[in-house]
Design a protein around this motif. Structure first.
Motif, PDB file in Angstrom:
ATOM      1  N   ILE A 141      77.584  35.331 -48.697  1.00  0.00           N
ATOM      2  CA  ILE A 141      76.858  35.084 -47.416  1.00  0.00           C
ATOM      3  C   ILE A 141      75.552  34.329 -47.611  1.00  0.00           C
ATOM      4  CG2 ILE A 141      77.469  37.604 -46.558  1.00  0.00           C
ATOM      5  CD1 ILE A 141      74.683  38.699 -47.744  1.00  0.00           C
ATOM      6  N   PHE A 142      75.515  33.563 -48.836  1.00  0.00           N
ATOM      7  CA  PHE A 142      74.495  32.616 -49.140  1.00  0.00           C
ATOM      8  C   PHE A 142      74.720  31.986 -50.484  1.00  0.00           C
ATOM      9  CE2 PHE A 142      72.577  36.745 -50.527  1.00  0.00           C
ATOM     10  CZ  PHE A 142      72.214  36.550 -51.791  1.00  0.00           C
ATOM     11  N   GLN A 210      83.464  44.130 -54.731  1.00  0.00           N
ATOM     12  CA  GLN A 210      82.786  43.133 -55.823  1.00  0.00           C
ATOM     13  C   GLN A 210      82.941  43.569 -57.291  1.00  0.00           C
ATOM     14  OE1 GLN A 210      79.611  40.933 -54.485  1.00  0.00           O
ATOM     15  NE2 GLN A 210      79.581  39.446 -56.147  1.00  0.00           N
ATOM     16  N   GLY A 211      83.304  42.878 -58.112  1.00  0.00           N
ATOM     17  CA  GLY A 211      83.303  43.288 -59.475  1.00  0.00           C
ATOM     18  C   GLY A 211      82.094  42.780 -60.005  1.00  0.00           C
ATOM     19  N   THR A 212      81.617  43.807 -60.966  1.00  0.00           N
ATOM     20  CA  THR A 212      80.464  43.793 -61.798  1.00  0.00           C
ATOM     21  C   THR A 212      80.325  42.451 -62.714  1.00  0.00           C
ATOM     22  OG1 THR A 212      81.062  45.220 -63.421  1.00  0.00           O
ATOM     23  CG2 THR A 212      79.939  45.969 -61.610  1.00  0.00           C
ATOM     24  N   ALA A 220      74.038  41.002 -54.968  1.00  0.00           N
ATOM     25  CA  ALA A 220      73.271  40.692 -53.821  1.00  0.00           C
ATOM     26  C   ALA A 220      74.044  40.378 -52.477  1.00  0.00           C
ATOM     27  CB  ALA A 220      72.210  39.764 -54.152  1.00  0.00           C
ATOM     28  N   GLN A 221      75.317  39.846 -52.810  1.00  0.00           N
ATOM     29  CA  GLN A 221      76.214  39.380 -51.727  1.00  0.00           C
ATOM     30  C   GLN A 221      76.656  40.453 -50.989  1.00  0.00           C
ATOM     31  OE1 GLN A 221      76.877  36.040 -51.027  1.00  0.00           O
ATOM     32  NE2 GLN A 221      75.833  35.346 -52.755  1.00  0.00           N
ATOM     33  N   ILE A 222      77.497  41.574 -51.609  1.00  0.00           N
ATOM     34  CA  ILE A 222      77.818  42.639 -50.783  1.00  0.00           C
ATOM     35  C   ILE A 222      76.900  43.544 -50.526  1.00  0.00           C
ATOM     36  CG2 ILE A 222      80.126  42.256 -51.651  1.00  0.00           C
ATOM     37  CD1 ILE A 222      79.607  44.905 -53.437  1.00  0.00           C
ATOM     38  N   ALA A 226      75.833  45.196 -46.556  1.00  0.00           N
ATOM     39  CA  ALA A 226      75.539  46.535 -46.166  1.00  0.00           C
ATOM     40  C   ALA A 226      74.048  46.654 -45.552  1.00  0.00           C
ATOM     41  CB  ALA A 226      75.618  47.175 -47.286  1.00  0.00           C
ATOM     42  N   ALA A 227      73.331  45.744 -45.819  1.00  0.00           N
ATOM     43  CA  ALA A 227      71.807  45.833 -45.477  1.00  0.00           C
ATOM     44  C   ALA A 227      71.875  45.341 -43.717  1.00  0.00           C
ATOM     45  CB  ALA A 227      70.860  44.919 -45.941  1.00  0.00           C
TER      46      ALA A 227
END
Length: 268
Positions: A141-142, A210-212, A220-222, A226-227
């Protein structure tokens, strides 16, 4: 299974799109449309879409975006711009759905990986009433530094190893697929690319995975999705890299099947 092809008109020229249907005989089952990563294609999904559709009792559509797989390659001098994912979401995907008569009473679920996840989000941000829901794996997303660093490494690998030969197994024109993706991600103005504000208009259910150990993006992407998206569900998978459907396919299949089952709108 051999792929089919359909032709769309995109920006004034005919473009052939490679497609593969999964279990089309399940006429009243939910439809999952698979959107591949930045270097993906129909073939690169391998048998995962069939496994997921079998577990979910769903139909599936897998396709290669223009420039990938056996779809029409980029024109020789065609350079993608910063809005390349917006064009895929707002132009190519609607044209493909029209060509295949998808929509109206047959609203699909979008299952997108990496760039395909971002395209899924952008499609739902403009056409939220045309989808049942989204499952996005390692979406962007960025732009993060870690993403650019790994894409720079991919460029070095393409120039100095047998990576072109390996990609040639999945793309008729490996240069078309690789350089279309690589050049735009490393184009300096693309560092400012950001779709966070556009997520505010998404009104369909979203599962973000997302995988850790993802080398192309952080949590921060996923968490950013959610935010912005009410009710968005997150699944963070340990011991998993940028491709959860390859690293932890069983976890992804169980989560996706459960998500579709509880959010599915029954046809009237």
């Amino acid at each position: 299974m051999s792929p089919d092809f359909t032709t769309i008109d995109w920006r004034g020229r005919p473009v052939r799109i490679e497609c593969q249907w999964i279990a089309p005989e399940r006429k009243n089952a939910p439809l999952i449309v698979f959107l591949h990563e930045g270097l993906g294609s129909v073939a690169m999904w391998k048998d995962f879409p069939a496994q997921l559709c079998e577990a979910a009792g769903a139909r599936g559509l897998v396709f290669s975006r223009p420039g990938y797989g056996r779809s029409t390659p980029r024109e020789e001098n065609e350079i993608w711009d910063v809005d390349f994912m917006h064009r895929q979401a707002h132009e190519v995907l609607p044209a493909l759905f029209t060509s295949l008569n998808i929509g109206n009473d047959d609203k699909p679920w979008l299952f997108g990986h990496s760039d395909g996840g971002s395209i899924s989000l952008l499609y739902a941000s403009r056409f939220s009433d045309r989808v049942q829901g989204l499952v996005v794996l390692a979406p962007h997303i960025f732009v993060e530094d870690v993403t650019v660093e790994n894409i720079e490494q991919a460029r070095s690998a393409y120039l100095g190893t047998d990576l072109p030969k390996k990609l040639g197994r999945y793309h008729d024109n490996a240069d078309s697929a690789f350089w279309g993706w690589n050049r735009i991600w490393l184009h300096p103005p693309f560092r400012e690319w950001n779709i966070e504000a556009e997520l505010d208009t998404i009104r369909c259910p979203v599962l973000a995975i997302q995988g850790t150990g993802d080398g192309y993006g952080t949590m921060a992407q996923i968490r950013g999705i959610a935010a912005r998206v009410p009710g968005c569900e997150l699944l963070e998978i340990s011991e998993c890299g940028h491709s959860p459907h390859r690293d932890q396919p069983d976890r992804v299949i169980v989560a996706t099947t459960s998500f579709i089952g509880k959010n599915r709108r029954q046809p009237s």
